[in-house]
Design an enzyme around this catalytic site. Sequence first.
Site, short mmCIF file in Angstrom:
data_model
loop_
_atom_site.label_atom_id
_atom_site.label_comp_id
_atom_site.label_asym_id
_atom_site.label_seq_id
_atom_site.Cartn_x
_atom_site.Cartn_y
_atom_site.Cartn_z
N SER A 30 0.83 -1.18 0.01
CA SER A 30 -0.08 0.17 -0.10
C SER A 30 1.11 1.24 -0.08
CB SER A 30 -0.82 -0.03 1.34
OG SER A 30 -1.88 -0.78 1.05
N THR A 107 -5.56 -1.24 -6.36
CA THR A 107 -5.10 -0.02 -5.91
C THR A 107 -4.59 0.79 -7.09
OG1 THR A 107 -4.28 -1.35 -3.84
CG2 THR A 107 -3.54 0.86 -4.03
N SER A 179 -13.21 1.66 2.92
CA SER A 179 -12.15 1.03 1.90
C SER A 179 -10.97 2.58 1.89
CB SER A 179 -12.90 1.33 0.66
OG SER A 179 -12.03 1.41 -0.23
N ALA A 180 -9.80 2.20 2.16
CA ALA A 180 -8.67 3.13 1.91
C ALA A 180 -8.68 3.42 0.61
CB ALA A 180 -7.61 2.30 2.25
N ASP A 328 -6.89 -7.96 4.33
CA ASP A 328 -5.97 -8.75 3.69
C ASP A 328 -5.50 -10.30 4.54
OD1 ASP A 328 -6.55 -7.09 1.49
OD2 ASP A 328 -4.73 -6.02 1.94
N LYS A 355 -12.81 -8.92 -3.29
CA LYS A 355 -11.09 -8.78 -3.43
C LYS A 355 -10.85 -9.32 -4.74
CE LYS A 355 -10.55 -6.21 0.28
NZ LYS A 355 -10.27 -4.93 0.01
N ARG A 404 -3.26 -14.00 -1.98
CA ARG A 404 -3.26 -14.24 -0.45
C ARG A 404 -3.80 -15.52 -0.37
NH1 ARG A 404 -0.78 -9.66 0.87
NH2 ARG A 404 -1.77 -7.56 0.05
C1 S3P Z 1 -5.75 -1.30 -0.11
C2 S3P Z 1 -6.72 -1.14 0.59
C3 S3P Z 1 -7.48 -2.39 0.96
C4 S3P Z 1 -6.67 -3.64 0.60
C5 S3P Z 1 -5.81 -3.57 -0.58
C6 S3P Z 1 -4.91 -2.28 -0.56
C7 S3P Z 1 -4.76 0.11 -0.11
O1 S3P Z 1 -8.64 -2.56 0.44
O2 S3P Z 1 -7.60 -4.67 0.79
O3 S3P Z 1 -5.24 -4.57 -0.61
O4 S3P Z 1 -3.68 0.30 -0.69
O5 S3P Z 1 -5.50 1.03 -0.03
P1 S3P Z 1 -9.71 -1.26 0.72
O6 S3P Z 1 -9.89 -0.31 -0.24
O7 S3P Z 1 -10.98 -2.40 0.73
O8 S3P Z 1 -9.69 -0.77 1.94
#
Ligand code: S3P
Length: 444
Positions: A30, A107, A179-180, A328, A355, A404
């Site tokens: 990330s 991402t 969700s990031a 994850d 995912k 994963r």
């Molecule tokens: C990520 C956020 C996560 C994660 C992904 C990487 C990121 O997803 O599952 O592998 O780098 O912002 P979300 O958007 O669901 O948080």
Amino acid sequence: MSHDQTSGTTLFAPLTAPLTGAISVPGDKSISHRAVLFAAMAEGTSRLSGVLDSQDVRSSIRAVRALGAEASLEEQSDGSLAGAVTGWGGRGPSQPDGPIDCGNSGTTARLLMGVLAPWDVRVELTGDDSLVRRPMRRITAPLMKMGARFEPEGRETLPITVCGSRRLRAIAYDAPMASAQLKTAVLLAGVYAEGTTVLREPSPSRNHTELMLPEFGVDTTAADRAASVTGPSLLKACEVRVPGDPSSAAFIVCAATMRSGSSVRVEGVSLNPARIGFVRTLERMGADVSVRRTGAAGKEPYGVISVRHTQNLHGCEVPAEKIASIVDEVPVLALVAAHARGVTVFREAGELRVKETDRLAAIVEGLGRLGVDAWVEGNDLVVEGQPGLRTPEGVSFDSKGDHRLAMTWALAGLCGTSPVEVENFASVEVSYPRFLLDIERLAR
Ligand code: S3P
């Protein structure tokens, strides 16, 4: 371990020695994506180090090059990438020659939507068979409220063309899910909008964007379930050091928890609280695991995770608001839960359905092959542990192209009692190409 090139299956036999010693895992995926993308957006030349060399991050590097950034990242002796990225800054990205293929990387695709939305470009984004099935409206919906357009309009899946606009509006947005990627896309677009863009989320997702944007000179706030940026602003080049990836460390830590006699230290790994939910979950299962902070890279804390094999694991309940912090790691935690006494429940884990593959269905199916009862009730994942679990003979798993899952099922064989086969193990290249080498080194 043996690999059958013709059929694409890899055989994982039980480890003949426990996992012992110290190791550092590759750079955080990330943070690596963000370092590459933010440096490409910035004015000037940023210096990056510790960047993960994996298929996903290479998708981001290829993308920023296609958009006019200069990225000269070289492979280092420890396998990481380091070097300089000169961004497009106030000039903005250039119109690429053709579509940008984001490969398997959600991402890359989702963050690029936020990167491109504030500029007068039309860029088609696409991806591999898995990525073109993943939901995108969660990103395009808030960006449309800000004034960006997407073609075809209202489409859920890639390929989608981003039609940016230099007159984006700042918004306050309540995200429907934690969700990031969504949070980051909105904040990145907000950097160029007039005013303060606020993103509120139902539970805390990883906060690397909020921690890194101030390093690039952007006026950013970060709170428990909210983040904001104030624009219009311009990112200024800086230096980013990427710590080790806790999501990769989780596979080593879970392996050591399951394999008798093991005792391992993972060093230089990010201890960002939003990322080490798996340590907290293992602690609640009675595992012998601890963390010690040794430093910080920018605003990201890092340190050591120490773990020993634990015989008497017990099930636990993971509340809904903690799922984002292990999103994850649920597959490998579910495998650990399969060895514990009693039931483990992951509450409201529905995000796992969207995912790289439907991970809820894959976990239930895979654990079933091990003779373990696991099921989904609504959005809750339930695993009924079997202390002393023995691996049935001749079990075969399919990673379904999901990195994963590939590593989780490999551990079912490596830490189990009989060999197992994993189809499509090569997907490990997406996040942790060195996984088997690291396991072999610790088991020597
Ligand atoms: C990520 C956020 C996560 C994660 C992904 C990487 C990121 O997803 O599952 O592998 O780098 O912002 P979300 O958007 O669901 O948080």
